[in-house]
Write a protein that holds these residues in place. Structure first.
Motif, PDB file in Angstrom:
ATOM      1  N   ASN A 153    -111.913   2.788  45.206  1.00  0.00           N
ATOM      2  CA  ASN A 153    -111.725   2.111  43.938  1.00  0.00           C
ATOM      3  C   ASN A 153    -112.235   2.985  42.789  1.00  0.00           C
ATOM      4  O   ASN A 153    -113.443   3.084  42.560  1.00  0.00           O
ATOM      5  N   PRO A 154    -111.313   3.640  42.051  1.00  0.00           N
ATOM      6  CA  PRO A 154    -111.754   4.537  40.973  1.00  0.00           C
ATOM      7  C   PRO A 154    -112.530   3.828  39.875  1.00  0.00           C
ATOM      8  O   PRO A 154    -113.418   4.425  39.264  1.00  0.00           O
ATOM      9  N   GLU A 155    -112.232   2.559  39.624  1.00  0.00           N
ATOM     10  CA  GLU A 155    -112.945   1.833  38.571  1.00  0.00           C
ATOM     11  C   GLU A 155    -114.421   1.683  38.905  1.00  0.00           C
ATOM     12  O   GLU A 155    -115.279   1.790  38.027  1.00  0.00           O
ATOM     13  N   VAL A 156    -114.725   1.458  40.188  1.00  0.00           N
ATOM     14  CA  VAL A 156    -116.115   1.333  40.614  1.00  0.00           C
ATOM     15  C   VAL A 156    -116.823   2.676  40.458  1.00  0.00           C
ATOM     16  O   VAL A 156    -117.960   2.748  39.989  1.00  0.00           O
ATOM     17  N   LEU A 157    -116.150   3.761  40.814  1.00  0.00           N
ATOM     18  CA  LEU A 157    -116.727   5.095  40.664  1.00  0.00           C
ATOM     19  C   LEU A 157    -117.005   5.400  39.195  1.00  0.00           C
ATOM     20  O   LEU A 157    -118.074   5.896  38.846  1.00  0.00           O
ATOM     21  N   VAL A 158    -116.062   5.095  38.321  1.00  0.00           N
ATOM     22  CA  VAL A 158    -116.225   5.345  36.888  1.00  0.00           C
ATOM     23  C   VAL A 158    -117.431   4.568  36.358  1.00  0.00           C
ATOM     24  O   VAL A 158    -118.244   5.102  35.602  1.00  0.00           O
ATOM     25  N   LYS A 159    -117.571   3.322  36.762  1.00  0.00           N
ATOM     26  CA  LYS A 159    -118.716   2.508  36.331  1.00  0.00           C
ATOM     27  C   LYS A 159    -120.021   3.104  36.851  1.00  0.00           C
ATOM     28  O   LYS A 159    -121.022   3.158  36.132  1.00  0.00           O
ATOM     29  N   ARG A 160    -120.023   3.553  38.121  1.00  0.00           N
ATOM     30  CA  ARG A 160    -121.226   4.129  38.720  1.00  0.00           C
ATOM     31  C   ARG A 160    -121.647   5.380  37.965  1.00  0.00           C
ATOM     32  O   ARG A 160    -122.831   5.563  37.666  1.00  0.00           O
ATOM     33  N   VAL A 161    -120.704   6.262  37.659  1.00  0.00           N
ATOM     34  CA  VAL A 161    -121.022   7.484  36.917  1.00  0.00           C
ATOM     35  C   VAL A 161    -121.639   7.124  35.572  1.00  0.00           C
ATOM     36  O   VAL A 161    -122.657   7.678  35.168  1.00  0.00           O
ATOM     37  N   GLY A 162    -121.033   6.168  34.876  1.00  0.00           N
ATOM     38  CA  GLY A 162    -121.542   5.762  33.571  1.00  0.00           C
ATOM     39  C   GLY A 162    -122.932   5.169  33.633  1.00  0.00           C
ATOM     40  O   GLY A 162    -123.813   5.515  32.830  1.00  0.00           O
ATOM     41  N   THR A 163    -123.154   4.286  34.600  1.00  0.00           N
ATOM     42  CA  THR A 163    -124.458   3.655  34.754  1.00  0.00           C
ATOM     43  C   THR A 163    -125.529   4.686  35.093  1.00  0.00           C
ATOM     44  O   THR A 163    -126.627   4.674  34.527  1.00  0.00           O
ATOM     45  N   THR A 164    -125.200   5.592  35.994  1.00  0.00           N
ATOM     46  CA  THR A 164    -126.161   6.631  36.386  1.00  0.00           C
ATOM     47  C   THR A 164    -126.457   7.558  35.221  1.00  0.00           C
ATOM     48  O   THR A 164    -127.619   7.912  34.978  1.00  0.00           O
ATOM     49  N   LEU A 165    -125.428   7.968  34.490  1.00  0.00           N
ATOM     50  CA  LEU A 165    -125.630   8.852  33.349  1.00  0.00           C
ATOM     51  C   LEU A 165    -126.529   8.193  32.302  1.00  0.00           C
ATOM     52  O   LEU A 165    -127.469   8.812  31.795  1.00  0.00           O
TER      53      LEU A 165
END
Length: 187
Positions: free
Chosen positions: A3-15
């Motif tokens: 799920n690319p949307e979950v990955l995008v959210k994870r990157v943003g949250t981690t950053l």
């Protein structure tokens, strides 16, 4: 992760978490990593899907492995080919698949990379202290390190300092599969 949307959210949250832990403003981060404040803001909000080159700029600017941005919290993990997170280079020549994500800004990361036939991938140079260990699992690859060419065949490996300009070249008609281990001595 499929799920690319979950990955995008994870990157943003981690950053955002890393930026805040380091007491940096969005503008300060933008200047440090050479990515626009607008783009970083969208990434942090999960509204932008950053390319591999943008993720590398962010990781290099923060002196962290890129897999930190893709962190998953699991104690036991199996990494199966073609099922993990994927990051695509700007020219779509290389697909990078982190194998095991590190936590807390770890000092090692592993990736599978799929280099398309007749293509080149130029990650440039990484921050000081990065050492790359690369093994060709399938196919043949030429690796250019500051203009010097190294030819690797299946199961050949190379080690070099990642802070030197380098590129991966697949000049064959078959895809190449690479295994990367990257160590970070300055984390």
């Amino acid at each position: 992760m499929s799920n690319p949307e979950v990955l995008v959210k994870r990157v943003g949250t981690t950053l955002r978490k890393i930026r805040q832990e380091r007491g940096m403003s969005l503008q300060g981060l933008a200047q440090r990593v050479d990515v626009s404040k607008l783009t970083l803001g969208k990434i942090e909000k999960g509204e932008a899907n950053p390319s591999l080159s943008v993720i590398w700029k962010i990781a290099n600017g923060l002196s962290i492995p890129i897999s930190v941005l893709l962190n998953e919290d699991q104690t036991v993990k199996i990494s199966r080919k073609n099922t993990g997170n994927k990051v695509v280079s700007a020219n779509s020549a290389c697909i990078l698949e982190p194998m095991f994500n590190v936590s807390h800004y770890g000092s090692i990361e592993m990736h599978r990379a799929y280099l398309k036939p007749n293509s080149e991938y130029f990650p440039g140079s990484h921050q000081s202290g990065v050492v790359e260990y690369v093994t060709v699992m399938e196919g043949e690859v030429k690796i250019s390190i500051e203009g010097e060419m190294f030819y690797l065949h299946q199961h050949d490996s190379i080690k070099f300092n990642g802070d030197r300009e380098h590129a991966y070249i697949n000049s064959t008609a078959a895809p190449a599969v690479l295994h990367f281990v990257m160590t970070y001595t300055n984390t």
